[in-house]
Enzyme design. Sequence first.
Site, PDB file in Angstrom:
ATOM      1  N   ASN A   8     -11.048  64.670   9.449  1.00  0.00           N
ATOM      2  CA  ASN A   8     -11.274  64.622   7.754  1.00  0.00           C
ATOM      3  C   ASN A   8     -11.708  64.096   6.426  1.00  0.00           C
ATOM      4  OD1 ASN A   8     -11.138  62.716   6.043  1.00  0.00           O
ATOM      5  ND2 ASN A   8      -9.356  61.745   6.617  1.00  0.00           N
ATOM      6  N   ASP A  10     -12.456  64.590   4.247  1.00  0.00           N
ATOM      7  CA  ASP A  10     -12.195  64.152   2.815  1.00  0.00           C
ATOM      8  C   ASP A  10     -13.760  63.545   1.809  1.00  0.00           C
ATOM      9  OD1 ASP A  10      -9.800  64.285   2.407  1.00  0.00           O
ATOM     10  OD2 ASP A  10      -8.758  61.905   3.243  1.00  0.00           O
ATOM     11  N   HIS A  11     -14.832  63.030   2.980  1.00  0.00           N
ATOM     12  CA  HIS A  11     -16.164  62.463   2.212  1.00  0.00           C
ATOM     13  C   HIS A  11     -16.631  63.655   1.517  1.00  0.00           C
ATOM     14  CE1 HIS A  11     -13.904  58.607   2.199  1.00  0.00           C
ATOM     15  NE2 HIS A  11     -14.129  58.750   3.540  1.00  0.00           N
ATOM     16  N   ARG A  19     -20.000  64.108  -9.137  1.00  0.00           N
ATOM     17  CA  ARG A  19     -20.571  65.028 -10.174  1.00  0.00           C
ATOM     18  C   ARG A  19     -19.625  65.742 -10.727  1.00  0.00           C
ATOM     19  NH1 ARG A  19     -26.178  64.730 -10.573  1.00  0.00           N
ATOM     20  NH2 ARG A  19     -26.604  62.832 -10.311  1.00  0.00           N
ATOM     21  N   HIS A  44      -6.296  64.073   2.804  1.00  0.00           N
ATOM     22  CA  HIS A  44      -6.189  63.414   2.015  1.00  0.00           C
ATOM     23  C   HIS A  44      -5.814  63.823   0.664  1.00  0.00           C
ATOM     24  CE1 HIS A  44      -4.587  58.712   1.739  1.00  0.00           C
ATOM     25  NE2 HIS A  44      -3.471  60.169   0.805  1.00  0.00           N
ATOM     26  N   ARG A  46      -4.445  62.465  -2.409  1.00  0.00           N
ATOM     27  CA  ARG A  46      -4.152  61.196  -2.961  1.00  0.00           C
ATOM     28  C   ARG A  46      -3.112  62.153  -4.034  1.00  0.00           C
ATOM     29  NH1 ARG A  46      -6.432  56.594  -0.205  1.00  0.00           N
ATOM     30  NH2 ARG A  46      -5.885  55.489  -2.130  1.00  0.00           N
ATOM     31  N   ARG A  50      -8.462  61.926  -6.023  1.00  0.00           N
ATOM     32  CA  ARG A  50     -10.346  60.703  -6.404  1.00  0.00           C
ATOM     33  C   ARG A  50     -10.614  61.426  -5.391  1.00  0.00           C
ATOM     34  NH1 ARG A  50      -9.735  54.482  -2.753  1.00  0.00           N
ATOM     35  NH2 ARG A  50      -7.562  54.528  -3.836  1.00  0.00           N
ATOM     36  N   HIS A  51     -10.664  62.132  -4.257  1.00  0.00           N
ATOM     37  CA  HIS A  51     -11.433  62.978  -3.327  1.00  0.00           C
ATOM     38  C   HIS A  51     -10.885  64.221  -3.657  1.00  0.00           C
ATOM     39  CE1 HIS A  51      -9.331  61.454  -0.442  1.00  0.00           C
ATOM     40  NE2 HIS A  51     -10.157  60.144  -0.411  1.00  0.00           N
ATOM     41  N   GLU A  71      -2.475  64.528   5.163  1.00  0.00           N
ATOM     42  CA  GLU A  71      -1.853  62.754   4.733  1.00  0.00           C
ATOM     43  C   GLU A  71      -1.447  63.202   3.700  1.00  0.00           C
ATOM     44  OE1 GLU A  71      -6.020  60.488   5.507  1.00  0.00           O
ATOM     45  OE2 GLU A  71      -5.600  60.724   7.672  1.00  0.00           O
ATOM     46  N   THR A 101     -10.333  53.243   0.598  1.00  0.00           N
ATOM     47  CA  THR A 101      -9.363  53.895   1.623  1.00  0.00           C
ATOM     48  C   THR A 101      -7.960  52.901   2.199  1.00  0.00           C
ATOM     49  OG1 THR A 101      -9.582  54.781   3.967  1.00  0.00           O
ATOM     50  CG2 THR A 101     -10.620  52.856   3.486  1.00  0.00           C
ATOM     51  N   THR A 102      -7.394  54.214   3.576  1.00  0.00           N
ATOM     52  CA  THR A 102      -5.899  53.386   3.747  1.00  0.00           C
ATOM     53  C   THR A 102      -5.862  52.059   4.785  1.00  0.00           C
ATOM     54  OG1 THR A 102      -5.273  56.099   3.547  1.00  0.00           O
ATOM     55  CG2 THR A 102      -4.129  54.314   4.542  1.00  0.00           C
ATOM     56  N   GLU A 152       0.772  57.995  14.044  1.00  0.00           N
ATOM     57  CA  GLU A 152      -0.345  58.066  14.440  1.00  0.00           C
ATOM     58  C   GLU A 152      -0.663  56.406  14.104  1.00  0.00           C
ATOM     59  OE1 GLU A 152      -3.319  60.928  12.298  1.00  0.00           O
ATOM     60  OE2 GLU A 152      -4.706  58.892  12.158  1.00  0.00           O
ATOM     61  N   HIS A 192      -8.539  55.932  12.252  1.00  0.00           N
ATOM     62  CA  HIS A 192      -9.178  55.494  11.122  1.00  0.00           C
ATOM     63  C   HIS A 192     -10.124  54.454  11.487  1.00  0.00           C
ATOM     64  CE1 HIS A 192      -9.417  53.210   8.016  1.00  0.00           C
ATOM     65  NE2 HIS A 192      -8.619  53.774   6.853  1.00  0.00           N
ATOM     66  N   GLY A 193     -11.066  54.239  11.416  1.00  0.00           N
ATOM     67  CA  GLY A 193     -12.455  53.764  11.798  1.00  0.00           C
ATOM     68  C   GLY A 193     -13.176  53.786  12.685  1.00  0.00           C
ATOM     69  N   GLY A 214     -13.088  60.680  10.230  1.00  0.00           N
ATOM     70  CA  GLY A 214     -13.582  61.257   9.090  1.00  0.00           C
ATOM     71  C   GLY A 214     -15.482  60.461   9.030  1.00  0.00           C
ATOM     72  N   HIS A 215     -14.668  59.319   8.315  1.00  0.00           N
ATOM     73  CA  HIS A 215     -16.307  58.625   7.630  1.00  0.00           C
ATOM     74  C   HIS A 215     -17.775  58.790   8.306  1.00  0.00           C
ATOM     75  CE1 HIS A 215     -18.304  55.804   5.922  1.00  0.00           C
ATOM     76  NE2 HIS A 215     -17.829  55.858   4.862  1.00  0.00           N
TER      77      HIS A 215
HETATM   78  N1  PXP Z   1      -5.794  58.398  10.140  1.00  0.00           N
HETATM   79  C1  PXP Z   1      -5.409  58.761   8.884  1.00  0.00           C
HETATM   80  C2  PXP Z   1      -3.832  58.837   8.308  1.00  0.00           C
HETATM   81  C3  PXP Z   1      -6.218  57.705   7.349  1.00  0.00           C
HETATM   82  O1  PXP Z   1      -6.049  58.294   6.999  1.00  0.00           O
HETATM   83  C4  PXP Z   1      -7.841  58.002   7.506  1.00  0.00           C
HETATM   84  C5  PXP Z   1      -8.141  57.680   6.404  1.00  0.00           C
HETATM   85  O2  PXP Z   1      -7.846  59.060   5.098  1.00  0.00           O
HETATM   86  C6  PXP Z   1      -8.224  58.807   9.266  1.00  0.00           C
HETATM   87  C7  PXP Z   1      -7.610  58.908   9.696  1.00  0.00           C
HETATM   88  C8  PXP Z   1      -9.251  58.571   9.133  1.00  0.00           C
HETATM   89  O3  PXP Z   1     -10.607  57.824   9.226  1.00  0.00           O
HETATM   90  P1  PXP Z   1     -12.396  57.872   8.800  1.00  0.00           P
HETATM   91  O4  PXP Z   1     -12.584  58.271   7.661  1.00  0.00           O
HETATM   92  O5  PXP Z   1     -12.901  55.631   8.624  1.00  0.00           O
HETATM   93  O6  PXP Z   1     -12.786  57.693  10.180  1.00  0.00           O
END
Ligand code: PXP
Length: 240
Positions: A8, A10-11, A19, A44, A46, A50-51, A71, A101-102, A152, A192-193, A214-215
């Site tokens: 992911n 996004d970040h 910036r 994602h 959104r 935002r990103h 997403e 976050t979600t 998921e 997630h996480g 992602g993160h």
């Molecule tokens: N899966 C879904 C459906 C999500 O919404 C997210 C966060 O955007 C992730 C996975 C990834 O989560 P993380 O950034 O905590 O790894």
Amino acid sequence: MKTNLGVNIDHVATLRQARRGSSPDPVTAAAIAELAGATQITLHLREDRRHIQERDLRLMRQTVQTELNLEMAATDEIARIALDVRPDTVTLVPERREELTTEGGLEVAGQKERLKPFIRAFLDAGIRVSLFIAPDPEQIRASLEVGAPRIELHTGRYADAATREERANELRRIEEGAHLASQLGMSVAAGHGLDYANVQDIARVEEIDELNIGHSIVSRAVFVGLDRAVRDMRALIESV
Ligand code: PXP
């Protein structure tokens, strides 16, 4: 490797938006992640942008060589964009503007009639649909009822567990949820996480065929580079 890795990005866009400039570019990040072994790029779009921006999605549809997983909230505006851009998969997620976050899973059981035609439109367009839900039997059965071929499982509570006991309980819920979904004929991803310390127990779950992360990967990339961060994650998943 039985478990696919969706990275992911996004970040990377979060950093760019700090910036409002052009770098770092998530399109470049997607290419590097693929070269390092990602089997999917997840992003994602959104509602508040935002990103990730629409430009990122449209460019990545042209450049991503593996699979593209969008997403999105189940809204008409984003659906119009998704049906036009045609990612390989759309993952429907809940979205609240004030969240960081979600936060939770999609409430499928409570909005079955609304979700059914929404999902049908994507399936008719040849786009795979996945629902991001808590590992809750009610939500899993509702996902089947609304016609989703895939779910998921939200691993946030597992990742955030404060004690070993709580983590073991959450892992069991995920294992049981994945098993139930598979018995009902749905395929199963998770995410997630997830990070370098907690990913392996989830990667071991037989029915889970893909992890979206992602993160933790982007955070590690700040120090070691994105190529290495993706390779390190792949190695952990592969070694279970
Ligand atoms: N899966 C879904 C459906 C999500 O919404 C997210 C966060 O955007 C992730 C996975 C990834 O989560 P993380 O950034 O905590 O790894």
